[in-house]
Design an enzyme around this catalytic site. Structure first.
Site, PDB file in Angstrom:
ATOM      1  N   ALA A  59      78.361  75.154   5.228  1.00  0.00           N
ATOM      2  CA  ALA A  59      77.692  75.304   3.930  1.00  0.00           C
ATOM      3  C   ALA A  59      76.241  74.877   4.036  1.00  0.00           C
ATOM      4  O   ALA A  59      75.929  73.687   4.013  1.00  0.00           O
ATOM      5  CB  ALA A  59      78.433  74.491   2.868  1.00  0.00           C
ATOM      6  N   GLU A  99      75.128  82.714  16.657  1.00  0.00           N
ATOM      7  CA  GLU A  99      75.538  83.321  15.386  1.00  0.00           C
ATOM      8  C   GLU A  99      74.898  84.709  15.244  1.00  0.00           C
ATOM      9  O   GLU A  99      75.546  85.678  14.844  1.00  0.00           O
ATOM     10  CB  GLU A  99      75.102  82.417  14.226  1.00  0.00           C
ATOM     11  CG  GLU A  99      75.370  83.038  12.864  1.00  0.00           C
ATOM     12  CD  GLU A  99      75.116  82.081  11.691  1.00  0.00           C
ATOM     13  OE1 GLU A  99      74.805  80.898  11.943  1.00  0.00           O
ATOM     14  OE2 GLU A  99      75.241  82.535  10.543  1.00  0.00           O
ATOM     15  N   THR A 113      73.638  77.298   2.448  1.00  0.00           N
ATOM     16  CA  THR A 113      72.970  77.904   1.294  1.00  0.00           C
ATOM     17  C   THR A 113      73.340  77.214  -0.025  1.00  0.00           C
ATOM     18  O   THR A 113      74.490  76.816  -0.221  1.00  0.00           O
ATOM     19  CB  THR A 113      73.347  79.397   1.230  1.00  0.00           C
ATOM     20  OG1 THR A 113      73.083  79.972   2.508  1.00  0.00           O
ATOM     21  CG2 THR A 113      72.558  80.134   0.171  1.00  0.00           C
ATOM     22  N   ILE A 171      79.498  80.748   0.456  1.00  0.00           N
ATOM     23  CA  ILE A 171      80.061  80.162   1.676  1.00  0.00           C
ATOM     24  C   ILE A 171      81.275  80.964   2.160  1.00  0.00           C
ATOM     25  O   ILE A 171      82.312  81.027   1.483  1.00  0.00           O
ATOM     26  CB  ILE A 171      80.423  78.664   1.468  1.00  0.00           C
ATOM     27  CG1 ILE A 171      79.194  77.914   0.924  1.00  0.00           C
ATOM     28  CG2 ILE A 171      80.933  78.042   2.770  1.00  0.00           C
ATOM     29  CD1 ILE A 171      77.894  78.094   1.719  1.00  0.00           C
ATOM     30  N   GLU A 180      63.751  89.739   7.290  1.00  0.00           N
ATOM     31  CA  GLU A 180      62.368  89.245   7.177  1.00  0.00           C
ATOM     32  C   GLU A 180      62.216  87.948   7.982  1.00  0.00           C
ATOM     33  O   GLU A 180      61.200  87.751   8.667  1.00  0.00           O
ATOM     34  CB  GLU A 180      62.005  89.013   5.702  1.00  0.00           C
ATOM     35  CG  GLU A 180      61.905  90.294   4.879  1.00  0.00           C
ATOM     36  CD  GLU A 180      63.255  90.963   4.601  1.00  0.00           C
ATOM     37  OE1 GLU A 180      64.276  90.242   4.523  1.00  0.00           O
ATOM     38  OE2 GLU A 180      63.301  92.203   4.487  1.00  0.00           O
ATOM     39  N   GLY A 193      81.249 113.918  -0.578  1.00  0.00           N
ATOM     40  CA  GLY A 193      81.847 113.095  -1.643  1.00  0.00           C
ATOM     41  C   GLY A 193      82.920 112.162  -1.131  1.00  0.00           C
ATOM     42  O   GLY A 193      83.082 111.038  -1.632  1.00  0.00           O
ATOM     43  N   GLY A 199      72.947  85.125   7.854  1.00  0.00           N
ATOM     44  CA  GLY A 199      72.639  84.705   9.229  1.00  0.00           C
ATOM     45  C   GLY A 199      71.140  84.711   9.482  1.00  0.00           C
ATOM     46  O   GLY A 199      70.693  84.760  10.627  1.00  0.00           O
TER      47      GLY A 199
HETATM   48  C1  LIG Z   1      78.538  87.677   2.038  1.00  0.00           C
HETATM   49  C2  LIG Z   1      77.684  86.491   2.347  1.00  0.00           C
HETATM   50  C3  LIG Z   1      78.181  85.481   3.158  1.00  0.00           C
HETATM   51  C4  LIG Z   1      77.413  84.353   3.419  1.00  0.00           C
HETATM   52  N1  LIG Z   1      77.947  83.318   4.158  1.00  0.00           N
HETATM   53  C5  LIG Z   1      77.272  82.145   4.234  1.00  0.00           C
HETATM   54  C6  LIG Z   1      77.878  80.977   4.827  1.00  0.00           C
HETATM   55  O1  LIG Z   1      79.002  81.021   5.327  1.00  0.00           O
HETATM   56  N2  LIG Z   1      77.171  79.824   4.827  1.00  0.00           N
HETATM   57  C7  LIG Z   1      75.921  79.726   4.288  1.00  0.00           C
HETATM   58  O2  LIG Z   1      75.364  78.651   4.313  1.00  0.00           O
HETATM   59  N3  LIG Z   1      75.315  80.801   3.736  1.00  0.00           N
HETATM   60  C8  LIG Z   1      75.964  82.001   3.682  1.00  0.00           C
HETATM   61  N4  LIG Z   1      75.372  83.090   3.083  1.00  0.00           N
HETATM   62  C9  LIG Z   1      74.019  82.955   2.560  1.00  0.00           C
HETATM   63  C10 LIG Z   1      72.970  83.704   3.347  1.00  0.00           C
HETATM   64  O3  LIG Z   1      72.782  83.121   4.611  1.00  0.00           O
HETATM   65  C11 LIG Z   1      71.687  83.733   2.499  1.00  0.00           C
HETATM   66  O4  LIG Z   1      71.937  84.570   1.392  1.00  0.00           O
HETATM   67  C12 LIG Z   1      70.480  84.214   3.279  1.00  0.00           C
HETATM   68  O5  LIG Z   1      70.100  83.256   4.240  1.00  0.00           O
HETATM   69  C13 LIG Z   1      69.277  84.513   2.369  1.00  0.00           C
HETATM   70  O6  LIG Z   1      69.022  83.422   1.533  1.00  0.00           O
HETATM   71  P1  LIG Z   1      68.859  83.664  -0.057  1.00  0.00           P
HETATM   72  O7  LIG Z   1      70.011  84.451  -0.525  1.00  0.00           O
HETATM   73  O8  LIG Z   1      68.614  82.351  -0.701  1.00  0.00           O
HETATM   74  O9  LIG Z   1      67.581  84.539  -0.185  1.00  0.00           O
HETATM   75  P2  LIG Z   1      66.072  84.019  -0.362  1.00  0.00           P
HETATM   76  O10 LIG Z   1      65.779  82.993   0.656  1.00  0.00           O
HETATM   77  O11 LIG Z   1      65.883  83.661  -1.792  1.00  0.00           O
HETATM   78  O12 LIG Z   1      65.257  85.332  -0.025  1.00  0.00           O
HETATM   79  C14 LIG Z   1      65.007  86.377  -0.959  1.00  0.00           C
HETATM   80  C15 LIG Z   1      64.202  87.465  -0.256  1.00  0.00           C
HETATM   81  O13 LIG Z   1      62.977  86.907   0.194  1.00  0.00           O
HETATM   82  C16 LIG Z   1      62.840  87.111   1.577  1.00  0.00           C
HETATM   83  N5  LIG Z   1      62.164  85.972   2.191  1.00  0.00           N
HETATM   84  C17 LIG Z   1      62.496  84.665   2.143  1.00  0.00           C
HETATM   85  N6  LIG Z   1      61.676  83.941   2.895  1.00  0.00           N
HETATM   86  C18 LIG Z   1      60.773  84.803   3.443  1.00  0.00           C
HETATM   87  C19 LIG Z   1      59.664  84.678   4.323  1.00  0.00           C
HETATM   88  N7  LIG Z   1      59.328  83.493   4.838  1.00  0.00           N
HETATM   89  N8  LIG Z   1      58.979  85.791   4.657  1.00  0.00           N
HETATM   90  C20 LIG Z   1      59.321  86.988   4.153  1.00  0.00           C
HETATM   91  N9  LIG Z   1      60.362  87.183   3.325  1.00  0.00           N
HETATM   92  C21 LIG Z   1      61.087  86.101   2.969  1.00  0.00           C
HETATM   93  C22 LIG Z   1      64.246  87.242   2.120  1.00  0.00           C
HETATM   94  O14 LIG Z   1      64.280  87.923   3.349  1.00  0.00           O
HETATM   95  C23 LIG Z   1      64.911  88.010   0.995  1.00  0.00           C
HETATM   96  O15 LIG Z   1      64.630  89.369   1.157  1.00  0.00           O
HETATM   97  C24 LIG Z   1      76.105  84.250   2.878  1.00  0.00           C
HETATM   98  C25 LIG Z   1      75.605  85.279   2.090  1.00  0.00           C
HETATM   99  C26 LIG Z   1      76.367  86.389   1.798  1.00  0.00           C
HETATM  100  C27 LIG Z   1      75.798  87.457   0.908  1.00  0.00           C
END
Ligand SMILES: Cc1cc2nc3c(=O)[nH]c(=O)nc-3n(C[C@H](O)[C@H](O)[C@H](O)COP(=O)(O)OP(=O)(O)OC[C@H]3O[C@@H](n4cnc5c(N)ncnc54)[C@H](O)[C@@H]3O)c2cc1C
Length: 386
Positions: A133, A251, A135, A166, A376, A349, A372
């Protein structure tokens, strides 16, 4: 040796005959225990825990874990075989790679010896399913900004905060929680602390409703004055960020390997579909546009397979850099998204119907560009090496 010839032009040299024997066993397991039930699990939003126990009994969990803890002490190639077989049948609900190749390695490397003896054999058997965990509702990409906090109280840690998205979140028996232990120190104030299911104050929230990967349980997790013993800390206090950075290439490689396998499998199915489906008195394949499109996709899938195998070989020899892993994840998932979209288009379709695998694979693949580390962020990492 030339093994596992995929439906691309690539000649694969990364696997041994032993890996291929293992692949046959893994494939049988998936065809028997996973493929017939995956649609049902997609509707349920979760894979049953019994599947993990069956996989553990067949030695399909934690192949790299040391034998003294119940693993096979095998090389990463065995993990790659499992990931490829998951990608091949698009069993995206099966969270084995996250458990075996991402979470358990932290426990094996950094847990206290008594905790390794307590947890690892049960992780290899599938009795303890794991999650990590990082995020939180307010942050994902910027890991050093985590708000979940852990403070020392005598010989315990007390954790407060919340996490979201998560994977294995509902099924997990143990979660590694990324916590701030020195809030003023940025990335140097982060620690990894294990929390077991059933610990007072640790609550699993909703199983989140996603647009794809429906059989994968993805959850919110809440921590309210959660007290765990000091021994649940992994490695050194405030060193968590460096551990995460070190293990992220594996990863990202796992995600890239899955993308390669998914592209090959879906392309193969699309070629078969196009050769069978008729329009205007001929097959869809007979239209030059479609043949050329399939030829282009085959060239792309072949090119990525060669690159993914190169990264896999580097990793098996301990030489996969952070930049190369980022390139593999970036290119693999971006290419997979475009390729599956083209394959869906060729299904017409039917491609939009959930009964067809291509539509589900297309929706499942979308997250590859986000989790992961997003595309970006991968570009940021690669750009640093320019
Ligand atoms: C199905 C699923 C499973 C997941 N499993 C896990 C898990 O097991 N454990 C865990 O901890 N997390 C998990 N996550 C979370 C995932 O790792 C995050 O959603 C991801 O790292 C992006 O973070 P965010 O959603 O906060 O997006 P944000 O960080 O808010 O980003 C929003 C947008 O801004 C862009 N952005 C952010 N920073 C920059 C930068 N410096 N330069 C340019 N663009 C940028 C991003 O690329 C994105 O397009 C999971 C997510 C999903 C959808």
């Amino acid at each position: 040796m030339d093994t596992a010839a995929p439906p691309t032009g690539a000649v694969r040299t990364v696997f041994t005959a032993e890996h291929e024997i293992f692949r046959a066993q893994v494939r049988r397991f998936f065809e028997r225990e996973v493929v017939p039930f995956h649609r049902e699990w997609e509707r349920a939003g979760i894979v049953p825990r019994e599947l993990w126990l069956k996989a553990g009994a067949e030695g399909l969990l934690c192949p790299m874990l040391a034998e003294e803890f119940g693993g096979a002490g095998a090389d990463f190639g065995y993990s790659a075989v499992i990931t490829e077989e998951i990608g091949r049948c698009n069993a995206t609900g099966v969270g084995f790679p996250l458990h075996s190749d991402i979470v358990v390695p932290y426990v094996e490397e950094f847990a206290r010896p008594e905790k390794k003896r307590e947890w690892l054999p049960r992780m290899a058997k599938g009795e303890i399913i794991t999650a990590i965990a990082m995020t939180e509702p307010g942050m994902g990409s910027d890991l050093k900004a985590v708000k979940t906090h852990a403070r020392r109280d005598g010989s315990d840690w007390i954790i407060n905060g919340s996490k979201t998205f998560i994977s294995n979140g509902q099924n997990c028996g143990l979660v590694i929680v990324v916590c701030k232990t020195d809030p003023g120190a940025g990335r140097k104030g982060i620690s990894l602390i294990c929390v077991e299911e059933g610990t007072k104050g640790f609550v699993k929230g909703r199983n989140l409703d996603k647009i794809g990967m429906h059989a994968a349980d993805t959850s919110e997790l809440f921590f309210d004055e959660v007290r765990v013993p000091a021994e649940n800390l992994l490695g050194e206090e405030n060193a968590g960020f460096s551990y995460l950075i070190r293990n992220l290439p594996q990863e990202r490689l796992v995600i890239a390997i899955r993308a390669a396998a998914s592209m090959e499998a879906m392309l193969q199915k699309t070629i078969e579909y196009a050769k069978d489906r008729k329009a205007f008195g001929q097959t869809v394949f007979d239209f030059q546009h479609n043949r050329f499109k399939l030829a282009e996709l085959r060239a792309q899938a072949t090119m990525f397979r060669v690159f993914a195998d190169h990264c896999l070989a580097l990793h098996m020899n301990g030489g996969l850099s952070i930049e190369m892993a980022a390139m593999a994840k970036l290119m693999g998932t971006e290419m997979q998204n475009r390729l599956l979209d083209d394959c869906l288009q060729m299904h017409g379709g039917n491609g939009y119907m959930a009964d067809y695998e291509i539509g589900r694979a297309w929706a499942d693949a979308r997250v590859g560009r986000i989790y992961g580390g997003s595309s970006e962020i991968m570009k940021e990492i690669i750009a640093r090496s320019l």
